[in-house]
Design a protein around this motif. Structure first.
Motif, PDB file in Angstrom:
ATOM      1  N   PRO A 198       0.808  -1.229   0.000  1.00  0.00           N
ATOM      2  CA  PRO A 198       0.000   0.000   0.000  1.00  0.00           C
ATOM      3  C   PRO A 198       0.838   1.274   0.000  1.00  0.00           C
ATOM      4  CG  PRO A 198      -0.933  -1.567   1.546  1.00  0.00           C
ATOM      5  CD  PRO A 198       0.360  -2.140   1.058  1.00  0.00           C
ATOM      6  N   ILE A 199       1.996   1.245   0.644  1.00  0.00           N
ATOM      7  CA  ILE A 199       2.866   2.424   0.647  1.00  0.00           C
ATOM      8  C   ILE A 199       3.383   2.695  -0.763  1.00  0.00           C
ATOM      9  CG2 ILE A 199       5.016   3.383   1.555  1.00  0.00           C
ATOM     10  CD1 ILE A 199       2.805   3.316   3.596  1.00  0.00           C
ATOM     11  N   LEU A 200       3.612   1.656  -1.544  1.00  0.00           N
ATOM     12  CA  LEU A 200       4.038   1.837  -2.931  1.00  0.00           C
ATOM     13  C   LEU A 200       2.953   2.552  -3.733  1.00  0.00           C
ATOM     14  CD1 LEU A 200       6.186   1.309  -5.083  1.00  0.00           C
ATOM     15  CD2 LEU A 200       5.088  -0.886  -5.507  1.00  0.00           C
ATOM     16  N   TYR A 201       1.682   2.188  -3.503  1.00  0.00           N
ATOM     17  CA  TYR A 201       0.583   2.872  -4.184  1.00  0.00           C
ATOM     18  C   TYR A 201       0.511   4.340  -3.775  1.00  0.00           C
ATOM     19  CZ  TYR A 201      -1.329  -1.348  -6.253  1.00  0.00           C
ATOM     20  OH  TYR A 201      -1.505  -2.461  -7.011  1.00  0.00           O
ATOM     21  N   ILE A 202       0.763   4.618  -2.510  1.00  0.00           N
ATOM     22  CA  ILE A 202       0.750   6.003  -2.046  1.00  0.00           C
ATOM     23  C   ILE A 202       1.872   6.788  -2.718  1.00  0.00           C
ATOM     24  CG2 ILE A 202       1.093   7.483  -0.026  1.00  0.00           C
ATOM     25  CD1 ILE A 202      -0.353   5.260   1.598  1.00  0.00           C
ATOM     26  N   ALA A 203       3.060   6.212  -2.799  1.00  0.00           N
ATOM     27  CA  ALA A 203       4.190   6.892  -3.445  1.00  0.00           C
ATOM     28  C   ALA A 203       3.895   7.156  -4.921  1.00  0.00           C
ATOM     29  CB  ALA A 203       5.458   6.051  -3.296  1.00  0.00           C
ATOM     30  N   ALA A 204       3.395   6.146  -5.621  1.00  0.00           N
ATOM     31  CA  ALA A 204       3.083   6.323  -7.043  1.00  0.00           C
ATOM     32  C   ALA A 204       1.964   7.336  -7.231  1.00  0.00           C
ATOM     33  CB  ALA A 204       2.704   4.981  -7.656  1.00  0.00           C
ATOM     34  N   GLY A 205       1.007   7.343  -6.316  1.00  0.00           N
ATOM     35  CA  GLY A 205      -0.086   8.304  -6.395  1.00  0.00           C
ATOM     36  C   GLY A 205       0.400   9.731  -6.253  1.00  0.00           C
ATOM     37  N   PHE A 206       1.345   9.962  -5.337  1.00  0.00           N
ATOM     38  CA  PHE A 206       1.899  11.308  -5.193  1.00  0.00           C
ATOM     39  C   PHE A 206       2.644  11.733  -6.447  1.00  0.00           C
ATOM     40  CE2 PHE A 206       1.005  11.339  -0.662  1.00  0.00           C
ATOM     41  CZ  PHE A 206       0.769  12.680  -0.442  1.00  0.00           C
ATOM     42  N   VAL A 207       3.376  10.818  -7.036  1.00  0.00           N
ATOM     43  CA  VAL A 207       4.097  11.157  -8.277  1.00  0.00           C
ATOM     44  C   VAL A 207       3.100  11.531  -9.371  1.00  0.00           C
ATOM     45  CG1 VAL A 207       5.536  10.219 -10.118  1.00  0.00           C
ATOM     46  CG2 VAL A 207       6.134   9.785  -7.740  1.00  0.00           C
ATOM     47  N   LEU A 208       2.035  10.749  -9.508  1.00  0.00           N
ATOM     48  CA  LEU A 208       1.056  11.037 -10.559  1.00  0.00           C
ATOM     49  C   LEU A 208       0.249  12.295 -10.259  1.00  0.00           C
ATOM     50  CD1 LEU A 208      -0.389   7.541 -11.507  1.00  0.00           C
ATOM     51  CD2 LEU A 208       1.055   9.013 -12.889  1.00  0.00           C
ATOM     52  N   ALA A 209      -0.249  12.420  -9.030  1.00  0.00           N
ATOM     53  CA  ALA A 209      -1.139  13.534  -8.708  1.00  0.00           C
ATOM     54  C   ALA A 209      -0.443  14.888  -8.752  1.00  0.00           C
ATOM     55  CB  ALA A 209      -1.776  13.313  -7.335  1.00  0.00           C
ATOM     56  N   PHE A 210       0.818  14.935  -8.358  1.00  0.00           N
ATOM     57  CA  PHE A 210       1.489  16.223  -8.290  1.00  0.00           C
ATOM     58  C   PHE A 210       2.622  16.375  -9.301  1.00  0.00           C
ATOM     59  CE2 PHE A 210      -0.399  15.540  -4.131  1.00  0.00           C
ATOM     60  CZ  PHE A 210      -1.151  16.685  -4.015  1.00  0.00           C
ATOM     61  N   GLY A 211       3.316  15.309  -9.623  1.00  0.00           N
ATOM     62  CA  GLY A 211       4.389  15.390 -10.602  1.00  0.00           C
ATOM     63  C   GLY A 211       3.884  15.276 -12.028  1.00  0.00           C
ATOM     64  N   GLY A 212       2.806  14.529 -12.202  1.00  0.00           N
ATOM     65  CA  GLY A 212       2.250  14.304 -13.538  1.00  0.00           C
ATOM     66  C   GLY A 212       1.827  15.575 -14.250  1.00  0.00           C
ATOM     67  N   PRO A 213       1.017  16.441 -13.601  1.00  0.00           N
ATOM     68  CA  PRO A 213       0.628  17.686 -14.280  1.00  0.00           C
ATOM     69  C   PRO A 213       1.816  18.576 -14.637  1.00  0.00           C
ATOM     70  CG  PRO A 213      -0.849  17.243 -12.468  1.00  0.00           C
ATOM     71  CD  PRO A 213       0.258  16.228 -12.369  1.00  0.00           C
ATOM     72  N   GLY A 271      -6.657   8.480  -6.813  1.00  0.00           N
ATOM     73  CA  GLY A 271      -7.240   7.156  -6.613  1.00  0.00           C
ATOM     74  C   GLY A 271      -6.218   6.172  -6.055  1.00  0.00           C
ATOM     75  N   MET A 272      -4.986   6.263  -6.544  1.00  0.00           N
ATOM     76  CA  MET A 272      -3.939   5.376  -6.025  1.00  0.00           C
ATOM     77  C   MET A 272      -3.611   5.700  -4.567  1.00  0.00           C
ATOM     78  SD  MET A 272      -1.405   5.014  -9.287  1.00  0.00           S
ATOM     79  CE  MET A 272      -0.392   3.728  -8.577  1.00  0.00           C
ATOM     80  N   GLY A 320      -4.171   3.121  -1.514  1.00  0.00           N
ATOM     81  CA  GLY A 320      -3.083   2.809  -0.597  1.00  0.00           C
ATOM     82  C   GLY A 320      -3.487   2.993   0.855  1.00  0.00           C
ATOM     83  N   PHE A 321      -4.220   4.085   1.143  1.00  0.00           N
ATOM     84  CA  PHE A 321      -4.673   4.309   2.513  1.00  0.00           C
ATOM     85  C   PHE A 321      -5.695   3.256   2.933  1.00  0.00           C
ATOM     86  CE2 PHE A 321      -3.478   8.993   2.148  1.00  0.00           C
ATOM     87  CZ  PHE A 321      -2.333   8.818   2.894  1.00  0.00           C
ATOM     88  N   ILE A 322      -6.641   2.956   2.059  1.00  0.00           N
ATOM     89  CA  ILE A 322      -7.656   1.954   2.407  1.00  0.00           C
ATOM     90  C   ILE A 322      -7.024   0.590   2.605  1.00  0.00           C
ATOM     91  CG2 ILE A 322      -9.647   0.697   1.477  1.00  0.00           C
ATOM     92  CD1 ILE A 322     -10.576   3.357   0.251  1.00  0.00           C
ATOM     93  N   ALA A 323      -6.088   0.216   1.733  1.00  0.00           N
ATOM     94  CA  ALA A 323      -5.446  -1.085   1.848  1.00  0.00           C
ATOM     95  C   ALA A 323      -4.577  -1.173   3.105  1.00  0.00           C
ATOM     96  CB  ALA A 323      -4.597  -1.368   0.613  1.00  0.00           C
ATOM     97  N   SER A 324      -3.967  -0.062   3.510  1.00  0.00           N
ATOM     98  CA  SER A 324      -3.107  -0.105   4.694  1.00  0.00           C
ATOM     99  C   SER A 324      -3.940  -0.201   5.971  1.00  0.00           C
ATOM    100  CB  SER A 324      -2.190   1.106   4.756  1.00  0.00           C
ATOM    101  OG  SER A 324      -2.939   2.282   4.981  1.00  0.00           O
TER     102      SER A 324
END
Length: 81
Positions: A24-39, A69-70, A74-78
């Protein structure tokens, strides 16, 4: 500045994934990259390869929603819901 802080948070979360082997922590890390680094990356790409604003806006929205969503997953899975 927001992108730098988000990528720093993602890096720290990734280190947590490596240390604890917690998926789940991996999903959180990838989510931060997509949500803030992606744009930010899409903006830079739009400067190099011009694209219509409508496509840029929709692409940014899709990347942000996917990232959030990622993070949510990650939070729900953790928590174990």
């Amino acid at each position: 500045m927001t992108i730098v802080i988000a990528l720093l948070i993602a890096y720290i979360a990734y280190q947590g994934y490596i240390r604890n082997d917690s998926r789940p922590i991996l999903y959180i890390a990838a989510g931060f990259v997509l949500a803030f680094g992606g744009p930010g990356l899409l903006f830079i790409l739009s400067l190099v390869f011009p694209m219509p604003i409508r496509i840029l806006n929709r692409s940014t929205l899709i990347v942000e929603i996917t990232g959030m969503g990622m993070i949510l997953y990650g939070f729900i899975a953790s928590v174990g819901m």
